[in-house]
Enzyme design. Structure first.
Site, PDB file in Angstrom:
ATOM      1  N   ASN A   9       2.104  -7.812   4.312  1.00 54.15           N
ATOM      2  CA  ASN A   9       1.825  -6.297   3.371  1.00 54.15           C
ATOM      3  C   ASN A   9       3.244  -6.366   2.578  1.00 54.15           C
ATOM      4  O   ASN A   9       3.922  -5.381   2.404  1.00 54.15           O
ATOM      5  CB  ASN A   9       1.151  -5.506   4.044  1.00 54.15           C
ATOM      6  CG  ASN A   9       0.956  -4.135   3.021  1.00 54.15           C
ATOM      7  OD1 ASN A   9       0.772  -4.486   1.220  1.00 54.15           O
ATOM      8  ND2 ASN A   9       0.415  -2.875   2.777  1.00 54.15           N
ATOM      9  N   LYS A  11       3.606  -4.793  -0.169  1.00 54.42           N
ATOM     10  CA  LYS A  11       3.054  -2.927  -1.018  1.00 54.42           C
ATOM     11  C   LYS A  11       3.494  -3.492  -2.106  1.00 54.42           C
ATOM     12  O   LYS A  11       2.912  -4.471  -2.945  1.00 54.42           O
ATOM     13  CB  LYS A  11       3.839  -2.367  -0.387  1.00 54.42           C
ATOM     14  CG  LYS A  11       3.391  -2.334   1.284  1.00 54.42           C
ATOM     15  CD  LYS A  11       4.161  -1.649   1.987  1.00 54.42           C
ATOM     16  CE  LYS A  11       3.586  -0.908   3.522  1.00 54.42           C
ATOM     17  NZ  LYS A  11       3.481   0.114   3.952  1.00 54.42           N
ATOM     18  N   GLU A  95      -1.707   4.269   2.830  1.00 51.52           N
ATOM     19  CA  GLU A  95      -1.679   5.211   1.441  1.00 51.52           C
ATOM     20  C   GLU A  95      -2.133   4.440   0.054  1.00 51.52           C
ATOM     21  O   GLU A  95      -2.047   5.767  -0.524  1.00 51.52           O
ATOM     22  CB  GLU A  95       0.066   3.810   0.726  1.00 51.52           C
ATOM     23  CG  GLU A  95       1.255   4.060   1.900  1.00 51.52           C
ATOM     24  CD  GLU A  95       2.378   2.351   2.658  1.00 51.52           C
ATOM     25  OE1 GLU A  95       1.366   1.959   1.542  1.00 51.52           O
ATOM     26  OE2 GLU A  95       2.741   2.719   3.034  1.00 51.52           O
ATOM     27  N   GLU A 165      -3.400   0.796  11.984  1.00 51.06           N
ATOM     28  CA  GLU A 165      -1.757   1.368  11.848  1.00 51.06           C
ATOM     29  C   GLU A 165      -1.726   2.533  12.277  1.00 51.06           C
ATOM     30  O   GLU A 165      -2.249   3.544  11.192  1.00 51.06           O
ATOM     31  CB  GLU A 165      -1.890   1.397  10.661  1.00 51.06           C
ATOM     32  CG  GLU A 165      -1.631  -0.713  10.545  1.00 51.06           C
ATOM     33  CD  GLU A 165      -1.277  -0.546   8.515  1.00 51.06           C
ATOM     34  OE1 GLU A 165       0.030  -1.600   8.815  1.00 51.06           O
ATOM     35  OE2 GLU A 165      -1.424  -0.377   6.953  1.00 51.06           O
TER      36      GLU A 165
HETATM   37  P1  PGA Z   1       5.828  -0.909   8.041  1.00 49.18           P
HETATM   38  O1  PGA Z   1       3.914  -1.330   7.420  1.00 49.18           O
HETATM   39  O2  PGA Z   1       5.619  -3.118   8.879  1.00 49.18           O
HETATM   40  O3  PGA Z   1       6.926  -1.198   6.920  1.00 49.18           O
HETATM   41  O4  PGA Z   1       5.593  -0.303   8.503  1.00 49.18           O
HETATM   42  C1  PGA Z   1       3.004  -1.890   8.081  1.00 49.18           C
HETATM   43  C2  PGA Z   1       1.775  -1.394   6.723  1.00 49.18           C
HETATM   44  O5  PGA Z   1       1.511   0.180   6.054  1.00 49.18           O
HETATM   45  O6  PGA Z   1       0.769  -2.118   6.674  1.00 49.18           O
END
Ligand code: PGA
Length: 248
Positions: A9, A11, A95, A165
């Site tokens: 991901n 983002k 998020e 998560e």
């Molecule tokens: P992270 O993010 O691996 O940076 O903790 C995971 C996610 O938000 O899917």
């Protein structure tokens, strides 16, 4: 048979050229390796079509609209996402829930539209630190699952991938222990079994997300109810992402 999946991901990272170059580099680096999981890259909307045509890797959007089409300036529909060649759409990421006010009711609509357009949702659920400290984590995760997904038929539910998560583990470097993750994954699978039956539950891929990386993936993926990961930070560099993929 449930599938092992490692999904990146990104983002809101990488411009279009960086994204396409990354996808090609990853594909090249994986060529010749025997993979024990499906590899997915979750890109910003702008990158989807280019990445999908530049590689054979599965591609995921990180969101889609809760409306089918029309006067919704700035939104991107599930049909548009599907037309790029994307296979998955990440929905309900914490998020999105926290910063963009996405509720269970909104997510329920997004899931229906994704499925109607042939996309498999990677549906994110997970409790905050506060909720875990209050011992409400099982209730929260159950509510998120029930409210957005339990209206589905068994056939449609079988197209869903779940990503557990814990919000306190995302981007914090604080990974859930494999015991904490396994405990929650088993609970989620049992919740699915209670509604849709054991066969559907056994066939559902449940991914872990939250500071997963090359150092902890092997231990997490060895747990009986953890079928892979949704990976943020460690999916941004090919050298960091490959050891996660090789956690299987
Ligand atoms: P992270 O993010 O691996 O940076 O903790 C995971 C996610 O938000 O899917």
């Amino acid at each position: 048979m449930r599938k092992n999946i490692v999904a990146g991901n990104w983002k809101m990272n990488k411009n279009l050229q960086e994204g396409v170059a990354f996808a090609k580099d990853l594909e090249t680096a994986l060529a010749g390796k025997t993979l024990k999981c499906e590899v997915v890259i979750g890109t910003p909307f702008v990158h989807l079509a280019s990445v999908a045509s530049a590689t054979k890797l599965a591609v995921a959007a990180q969101n889609c609209a809760d409306k089918a089409s029309g006067a919704y300036t700035g939104e991107v529909s599930a049909a548009m996402v599907a037309s790029t060649g994307a296979k998955y759409v990440i929905l309900g990421h914490s998020e999105r829930r926290t910063y963009y006010g996405e509720t269970d009711a909104i997510l329920k609509e997004k899931v229906l539209l994704a499925l109607a357009n042939g996309l498999s949702p990677i549906f994110c659920i997970g409790e905050t630190k506060d909720e875990r400290e209050k011992n409400a984590h099982f209730d929260v995760v159950k509510r998120q699952t029930v409210e957005a997904l339990f209206n589905l038929s068994s056939e449609d539910f079988s197209k869903i991938v779940i990503a557990y998560e814990p919000v306190w583990a995302i981007g914090t470097g604080l990974t859930a222990t494999s015991e904490q993750a396994q405990e929650m994954h088993a609970f989620i699978r049992q919740t699915i079994a209670d509604k849709f039956g054991k066969e559907v539950a056994d066939n559902t891929s449940i991914l872990y997300g939250g500071s997963a990386n090359g150092g902890n993936a092997k231990e997490l993926f060895a747990c009986p109810d953890i079928d892979g990961g949704l990976i943020g930070g460690a999916s941004l560099d090919v050298e960091k992402f490959i050891p996660v993929i090789e956690g299987f």
